[in-house]
Design an enzyme around this catalytic site. Structure first.
Site, PDB file in Angstrom:
ATOM      1  N   ASP A   3       0.839  -1.203   0.000  1.00 30.14           N
ATOM      2  CA  ASP A   3       0.000   0.000   0.000  1.00 30.14           C
ATOM      3  C   ASP A   3       0.877   1.257   0.000  1.00 30.14           C
ATOM      4  OD1 ASP A   3      -2.250   1.819   0.736  1.00 30.14           O
ATOM      5  OD2 ASP A   3      -3.299  -0.040   1.176  1.00 30.14           O
ATOM      6  N   HIS A  59      -3.738   6.114   3.402  1.00 26.27           N
ATOM      7  CA  HIS A  59      -4.434   4.912   2.937  1.00 26.27           C
ATOM      8  C   HIS A  59      -3.841   3.633   3.536  1.00 26.27           C
ATOM      9  CE1 HIS A  59      -5.764   1.903  -0.091  1.00 26.27           C
ATOM     10  NE2 HIS A  59      -6.766   2.728  -0.317  1.00 26.27           N
ATOM     11  N   SER A  83     -11.068  -0.825  -1.085  1.00 28.17           N
ATOM     12  CA  SER A  83      -9.799  -0.790  -0.352  1.00 28.17           C
ATOM     13  C   SER A  83      -9.992  -1.109   1.121  1.00 28.17           C
ATOM     14  CB  SER A  83      -9.191   0.617  -0.414  1.00 28.17           C
ATOM     15  OG  SER A  83      -8.440   0.797  -1.564  1.00 28.17           O
TER      16      SER A  83
END
Ligand SMILES: *[C@@H]1O[C@H](CO)[C@@H](O)[C@H](O)[C@H]1NC(C)=O
Ligand SMILES: *[C@@H]1O[C@H](CO)[C@@H](O)[C@H](O)[C@H]1NC(C)=O
Ligand SMILES: *[C@@H]1O[C@H](CO)[C@@H](O)[C@H](O)[C@H]1NC(C)=O
Ligand SMILES: *[C@@H]1O[C@H](CO)[C@@H](O)[C@H](O)[C@H]1NC(C)=O
Length: 811
Positions: A163, A236, A576
């Site tokens: 990620d 994220h 996600s």
């Protein structure tokens, strides 16, 4: 074209049309938009080699690879210019044997025919497409749930998060009460700016970053804007990591919303962060390097919330890397993508990966719009700053229609609230209605605030439907669906100077126990599977709408530079966020069942998934409110407690995937590119078709050649499946079938009598579908019908969806 972050997170909102165009461009030409870097026709290629084929004159594989690239460049177009350090970007040796390098297409073509080279694949760039979810999933109960207790919360397993990196100091990643790092762990803690060597601990056991592929294409990174270390400067990766395996943290909330205990799915599992996503995107060569390192480091699960591409599996670096990982016994869980609600949008569809779509939870953040004429429009928001004045009605303005545009901007830009498009004189002190799309939802809020307005209503267009995402906006703001958006625009259009349109936003905080839940999130990508319709995708759904999880201290919750607020947790939406739920659950299952293969773990998650919501109806689709189907939710919504004890699993060995690829009619060369195995397809092709892969779902696809000819046609196919008894002892399972409408489904035998644990028994499922004599189908149209096959021994219920697609020929 500036490509920014491309994670599968809906919060970095990309205009859906642009995404579609990019996907199409990638599918059509294989040359991604990001290649326009002014470096001639050179691009990055990923090269798979037969490791055993290294000529002995080269002391190492790297020497061989360099020599191969140099001679291919000469054979290709006689040129080649490489940075200091040589032409190789990465070399791979664990998940995959080979390397990545920049070269011209001519050199790549020359290399493809060099001895020992199995495949040359052009690189692509990917986009990155809770307090409540453990409880919603039945994991947080007192006494601790059996799943968490049996698996000791996954304490000896390592989950790789591929990620944007990780924020190591976050409370969600503390290591109090954890035992020593598992001795088989071979990873490292790479340090760099903002990430001292002490960043890792017994929770975050490893961290690496991979930027060479990114920088080979985009040039040297700007180290003011991003850091050359595993540190997460986006948010994220921190968010997804804590969903998979965050520790218990109390109290946790985002600006007062969703207050409670934050915990990941496997709170004791170890984390390893592999940073591959940068401001310019996530590059295939770097992603493959992360897979390679993760396999060598000894992870148990790979969690990948990164977008897929629509290319055959042998050209797809994620599919190739995931195959190597699966072969090493590692579960790979990936996000399905945020391209929904349209069909054929699902990505990361290789059958050896778990493809995870997104559903809602029974929690909502209502923030309704009250209009001057008494109408109330439902909206959602997690805005948490100073409120609007209570009981005051504000003037409403729709920038696209009523002169809210600045003189420099057109009505369209203003309707979208693009940067600089609003006229401050026209919007000051008012609530501005903005249409969704083009720029990010948070950026619209920033534009509106800077123009001097006091609030914003973000309205869906017809294309967006009724799907809503709650955002942490920088000003009082809410989001409303397409129908409410129409009412709002009409109301404003009917206003006059004497009778201006007025309204306000009423923020109601957090509501629990919402019905119906779960629903399939509007953005969640849908089937059918564009690469191999014989395999139903997505596989299943998990919570992905309005998920609260950890957030870095250096990034504002709206994710835009002007947001100076700081919060320890943030609420995001996207597949996600759904993917790491399944990654964490896979770790718990693997801890409880150490001998299970990745396919067995996936089977357990799928055959125990549910398709009913908390109103006891079939789950509905958020975008329409209509009943959803297997192309929307796959096998259904994940049910961790039942997955722990599935009764039967459908297991798959690496050789089974080779047969599957043979039956897709891939060449032996293509198969070798994925599996590094010499495939002999003759036997596999005799044995049947791609749908015979021992998959936990069944998908039959027919072309109705005679549709509309007036003749009745019956189309038939059959599936062979092999169930493994994992229930612990002798058991007798009986089949029950809910046939898709208009189809006949027969199972043979109808009873499976297992004498012992671990025993495998096979059965056949025959499917018949028909086109009635008078039935007309539009050319190219298709009918999709869903049903299910369920095996039960009275204690376990093992459910597989059956999807039948009948397609009329194009003409
Ligand atoms: C690097 O990033 C900083 C901060 O975003 C920006 O101010 C600067 O202009 C950038 N430098 C280059 C060379 O792009
Ligand atoms: C839920 O619906 C199913 C099918 O309609 C029905 O058989 C079942 O009894 C219902 N359960 C409850 C608790 O209402
Ligand atoms: C593979 O080729 C065979 C023979 O030409 C054909 O019948 C079959 O439909 C093909 N399968 C796929 C998945 O394209
Ligand atoms: C299903 O079976 C029945 C009884 O054998 C038959 O009449 C019908 O045509 C079959 N339907 C299909 C779709 O094959």
């Amino acid at each position: 074209m500036a490509l920014q972050m491309r994670l599968h997170c809906y919060y970095h909102h990309y205009p859906v049309l642009l995404l579609l165009l990019l996907a199409l461009a990638a599918a059509a030409g294989g040359v991604a938009a990001d290649d326009a870097g002014g470096r001639g026709a050179e691009r990055t290629y990923i090269v798979r080699v037969d490791a055993d084929a290294k000529p002995s004159v080269y002391p190492t594989h790297a020497h061989w690879y360099e020599a191969a690239v140099l001679s291919a460049a000469v054979a290709g177009d006689g040129s080649g210019e490489w940075p200091e350090g040589g032409p190789l970007i990465h070399t791979y040796s664990a998940a995959f044997h080979g390397f990545s390098a920049r070269m011209s297409p001519a050199a790549a073509a020359a290399l493809a025919s060099a001895p020992g080279v199995a495949a040359v694949v052009p690189e692509r760039v990917r986009r990155l497409a809770t307090t409540r979810s453990p409880r919603f999933l039945g994991l947080l109960s007192s006494p601790p749930s059996a799943l968490l207790a049996d698996s000791d919360f996954g304490a000896d397993l390592v989950i790789a998060i591929v990620d944007t990196g990780i924020s190591p100091a976050h409370r969600s990643f503390h290591d109090r009460g954890l035992g020593p790092v598992p001795p088989r762990w071979r990873g490292v803690c790479a340090s760099g700016p903002g990430f001292p060597p002490t960043s890792c601990n017994r929770k975050l056991v490893g961290a690496r970053f991979f930027s060479k592929g990114y920088e080979a294409t985009s040039g040297r990174m700007n180290e003011t804007a991003e850091v050359r270390s595993p540190l997460d400067t986006d948010g994220h990766g921190t968010h997804t990591a804590s969903i998979a395996a965050g520790r218990y943290v109390f109290p946790a909330s985002t600006l007062g919303y969703a207050r409670g205990v934050a915990a990941g799915m496997a709170p004791k599992a170890r984390l390893a962060a592999y940073k591959v996503c940068w401001s310019g995107g996530c590059f295939d060569s770097d992603i493959l390097a992360a897979f390679d390192a993760a396999v060598a480091d000894g992870v148990d699960v790979v969690s990948l919330s990164v977008g897929g591409v629509v290319v055959p599996y042998y050209l797809d670096a994620i599919a190739i890397g995931a195959f190597g990982a699966t072969e090493a016994g590692i579960v790979v869980s990936a996000s399905a993508g945020n391209g929904g609600p349209g069909g054929l949008t699902v990505t990361n569809v290789a059958p050896w990966m778990a493809t995870v779509g997104a559903g809602s939870m029974d929690r909502a953040f209502p923030a309704n719009v009250r209009l001057g004429d008494g109408q109330v429009l439902d909206g959602v928001s997690v805005y948490g700053g100073p409120a609007l004045e209570p009981s005051k009605m504000y003037e409403l303005v729709y920038a696209g229609a009523s002169g809210g545009a600045s003189s420099a901007a057109d009505g369209y830009s203003a309707s979208m609230c693009l940067d600089g498009s609003l006229d401050p004189a026209a919007v000051r002190g008012k609530i501005v209605v903005c249409d969704r799309g083009v720029n990010s939802r948070a950026a619209k809020g920033d534009v509106v605030r800077r123009a001097g307005a006091v609030g914003m209503v973000l309205a869906n267009g017809a294309f967006d439907g009724e799907g809503l995402v709650a955002d942490c906006h920088v000003l009082p703001a809410t989001a409303v669906g397409a129908a409410a958006g129409d009412k709002l625009r009409k109301y404003i259009a009917s206003s006059t100077k004497q009778r201006p349109a007025t309204g306000t936003i009423v923020f109601e905080g957090t509501h629990l126990g919402v019905h119906p839940a779960p629903v399939v999130a509007a953005f969640s990508a849908r089937g059918p599977n564009p690469q191999s319709p014989e395999i139903l995708k997505p596989d299943l759904i998990a919570p992905g709408l309005n998920i609260l999880a950890a957030w870095p201290s250096g990034v504002g919750p709206a994710g835009i530079p002007s947001d100076t607020r700081r919060t320890e947790f943030n609420i995001l939406s996207g597949t996600s966020m759904a993917c790491p739920h399944v990654s964490g659950l896979a770790a718990l299952l693997k801890a409880a069942h150490p001998t299970w293969s990745p396919a067995a773990i996936k089977s357990a998650l799928m055959t125990t998934a549910y398709v009913r919501d908390n109103s006891n109806g079939t789950m509905v689709d958020e975008s329409t409110g209509a009943v959803a189907g297997a192309f929307d939710f796959g096998a259904g919504h994940v049910d961790p407690m039942r997955a722990m004890d599935p009764g039967l699993v459908y297991d798959i060995s690496p050789m089974d995937y080779v047969s599957f690829l043979c039956n897709l009619n891939y060449t032996e060369q293509n198969i070798r590119a994925i599996t590094r195995r010499q495939a002999d397809c003759r036997g596999a092709r005799r044995a049947g078709h791609a749908g015979n892969l021992n998959y936990p779902s069944l998908s039959a696809t027919f072309v109705a050649a005679e549709a509309g000819t007036g003749r009745a046609t019956t189309m038939r196919t059959h599936f062979i499946r092999r169930a493994t008894n994992v229930g612990g002892g002798p058991a007798v399972y009986r089949a029950s079938v809910s046939a898709p409408e208009g189809c006949n489904v027969t199972v043979q035998p109808r009873q499976l009598a297992f004498r012992r644990d671990g025993q495998r028994l096979s059965f056949t499922v025959r499917v018949e579908a028909a086109v009635a004599p008078g039935e007309r189908m539009e050319p190219g149209s298709s009918q999709v019908r869903s049903g299910a096959l369920t095996w039960s021994d009275g204690r376990h219920v093992v459910r597989s969806p059956i999807v039948v697609t009948v397609q009329a020929p194009l003409q």
